[in-house]
Design a protein around this motif. Structure first.
Motif, mmCIF file in Angstrom:
data_model
loop_
_atom_site.group_PDB
_atom_site.id
_atom_site.type_symbol
_atom_site.label_atom_id
_atom_site.label_comp_id
_atom_site.label_asym_id
_atom_site.label_seq_id
_atom_site.Cartn_x
_atom_site.Cartn_y
_atom_site.Cartn_z
ATOM 1 N N ASP A 150 0.729 -1.205 -0.008
ATOM 2 C CA ASP A 150 0.086 -0.114 0.094
ATOM 3 C C ASP A 150 0.861 1.322 0.141
ATOM 4 O OD1 ASP A 150 -2.184 -1.331 -0.043
ATOM 5 O OD2 ASP A 150 -2.686 -1.399 2.221
ATOM 6 N N ASN A 151 2.066 1.076 0.685
ATOM 7 C CA ASN A 151 2.906 2.442 0.677
ATOM 8 C C ASN A 151 4.068 2.664 -0.585
ATOM 9 O OD1 ASN A 151 4.430 0.213 1.262
ATOM 10 N ND2 ASN A 151 5.857 1.596 2.831
ATOM 11 N N PHE A 152 3.672 1.830 -1.665
ATOM 12 C CA PHE A 152 4.835 1.895 -2.683
ATOM 13 C C PHE A 152 4.872 3.370 -3.348
ATOM 14 C CE2 PHE A 152 4.600 1.708 -7.626
ATOM 15 C CZ PHE A 152 5.922 1.289 -7.516
ATOM 16 N N ILE A 153 3.547 3.842 -3.489
ATOM 17 C CA ILE A 153 3.576 5.261 -4.006
ATOM 18 C C ILE A 153 4.515 6.327 -2.801
ATOM 19 C CG2 ILE A 153 2.477 7.323 -5.085
ATOM 20 C CD1 ILE A 153 0.665 5.199 -6.062
ATOM 21 N N GLN A 154 3.998 6.109 -1.728
ATOM 22 C CA GLN A 154 4.530 6.879 -0.928
ATOM 23 C C GLN A 154 5.986 7.006 -0.521
ATOM 24 O OE1 GLN A 154 2.669 9.549 0.619
ATOM 25 N NE2 GLN A 154 4.923 10.350 1.449
ATOM 26 N N GLU A 155 6.372 5.657 -0.599
ATOM 27 C CA GLU A 155 7.979 5.132 -0.366
ATOM 28 C C GLU A 155 8.419 5.942 -1.575
ATOM 29 O OE1 GLU A 155 10.841 1.448 -0.019
ATOM 30 O OE2 GLU A 155 8.708 1.195 -0.384
ATOM 31 N N PHE A 156 8.023 5.928 -2.934
ATOM 32 C CA PHE A 156 8.740 6.590 -3.891
ATOM 33 C C PHE A 156 8.698 7.948 -3.757
ATOM 34 C CE2 PHE A 156 8.075 8.948 -8.002
ATOM 35 C CZ PHE A 156 9.196 8.633 -8.894
ATOM 36 N N ILE A 157 7.782 8.752 -3.599
ATOM 37 C CA ILE A 157 7.511 10.065 -3.188
ATOM 38 C C ILE A 157 8.576 10.669 -2.039
ATOM 39 C CG2 ILE A 157 6.367 12.067 -2.027
ATOM 40 C CD1 ILE A 157 3.720 10.648 -3.262
ATOM 41 N N ASP A 158 8.924 9.725 -0.933
ATOM 42 C CA ASP A 158 9.639 9.974 0.213
ATOM 43 C C ASP A 158 11.169 10.015 -0.417
ATOM 44 O OD1 ASP A 158 7.586 10.315 1.747
ATOM 45 O OD2 ASP A 158 7.497 8.534 2.585
ATOM 46 N N ARG A 159 11.492 8.955 -1.061
ATOM 47 C CA ARG A 159 12.802 8.733 -1.540
ATOM 48 C C ARG A 159 13.237 9.798 -2.416
ATOM 49 N NH1 ARG A 159 14.820 2.626 -2.168
ATOM 50 N NH2 ARG A 159 13.850 1.536 -0.633
ATOM 51 N N VAL A 160 12.318 10.198 -3.332
ATOM 52 C CA VAL A 160 12.735 11.046 -4.350
ATOM 53 C C VAL A 160 12.778 12.463 -3.650
ATOM 54 C CG1 VAL A 160 11.813 12.487 -6.288
ATOM 55 C CG2 VAL A 160 11.589 10.050 -6.449
ATOM 56 N N THR A 161 12.004 12.770 -2.789
ATOM 57 C CA THR A 161 12.024 14.107 -1.984
ATOM 58 C C THR A 161 13.345 14.292 -1.459
ATOM 59 O OG1 THR A 161 9.644 14.129 -1.456
ATOM 60 C CG2 THR A 161 11.162 15.121 -0.178
ATOM 61 N N GLU A 162 13.959 12.955 -0.813
ATOM 62 C CA GLU A 162 15.205 13.164 -0.316
ATOM 63 C C GLU A 162 16.385 13.603 -1.103
ATOM 64 O OE1 GLU A 162 15.929 9.453 1.376
ATOM 65 O OE2 GLU A 162 14.402 9.751 3.045
ATOM 66 N N GLN A 163 16.141 13.017 -2.603
ATOM 67 C CA GLN A 163 17.252 12.996 -3.353
ATOM 68 C C GLN A 163 17.325 14.467 -4.116
ATOM 69 O OE1 GLN A 163 19.758 11.049 -4.056
ATOM 70 N NE2 GLN A 163 19.080 9.846 -2.100
ATOM 71 N N ILE A 164 16.132 15.269 -4.222
ATOM 72 C CA ILE A 164 16.039 16.473 -4.895
ATOM 73 C C ILE A 164 16.916 17.249 -4.667
ATOM 74 C CG2 ILE A 164 14.749 18.426 -5.515
ATOM 75 C CD1 ILE A 164 12.089 16.271 -5.687
#
Length: 218
Positions: free
Chosen positions: A66-80
């Protein structure tokens, strides 16, 4: 022409590789071993994460966490803030074109990530948050034309008097389906000639290798 709609990832922000690497890391951790960064770049670039989730669940007859999309958002947010750069010439092009045209962003990215990208590369003061549109605003992201048509409507422009600038197959398909004048860009493509041929075959009017060429053409 009245309006220019800019894609973000791979068009304004040099973020496509970053996004695909994050997606790859997550999918490999779930056991989807073939989704290396290169494979992900080739097959998933430009797709919205809900579509990626739907496609994988259908292909593998499984259910992603269920948290697949949120995990993507969080990881990309860290990298930006750590690695994001604008596509060469993009900032200058937007500033120049904004003097003569209405402009907005229409991206398949997650809203938080898209806004962070536009902010990081310094273009939020030019666009304004109210002119950054994402697939969360429509029922289907690209390659559906819904997002581009939504953006044009909000900007009080008609499709036939709208430029779309895109770097991916899904984006070009969406722009063509919307009845807009689609221009391709391969400035950060890892396979520019192959990408050029793909985008032209799907209906892009012209495909350029740099932003300076696009501004000259427009």
């Amino acid at each position: 022409m009245d309006l220019i709609i800019f894609d973000n990832d791979g068009t304004l922000s040099d973020s496509e590789r970053m996004n695909c690497t994050v997606t790859s890391d997550i999918l490999v951790s779930y056991g989807f071993e073939k989704y290396t960064p290169d494979y992900t770049m080739k097959h998933l670039a430009g797709m919205s994460m809900p579509i990626v989730k739907e496609m994988l669940e259908e292909e593998y007859q499984t259910t992603l966490p269920d948290n697949f999309i949120q995990e993507f958002i969080d990881r990309v947010t860290e990298q930006i803030p750590l690695q994001l750069q604008p596509v060469t010439g993009a900032v200058e092009a937007v500033k120049k074109l904004s003097a003569s045209f209405k402009i907005c962003v229409a991206s398949n990215g997650e809203p938080e990530n898209v806004e962070a990208c536009i902010e990081t590369i310094g273009l939020m003061p030019i666009f304004g948050r109210d002119k950054v549109y994402t697939k969360s605003l429509v029922s289907r992201g690209k390659p559906s034309p819904e997002l581009f048509l939504y953006a044009a409507n909000r900007m009080n422009a008609v499709p036939e008097r709208t430029f779309v600038i895109e770097d991916t197959v899904s984006g070009v398909r969406a722009g063509v389906a919307a009845g807009m004048h689609v221009l391709g860009i391969t400035a950060v493509s890892h396979h520019p000639q192959e990408t050029r041929e793909q985008l032209l075959s799907l209906g892009a009017k012209r495909v350029f290798v740099s932003w300076s060429e696009i501004t000259d053409y427009i």
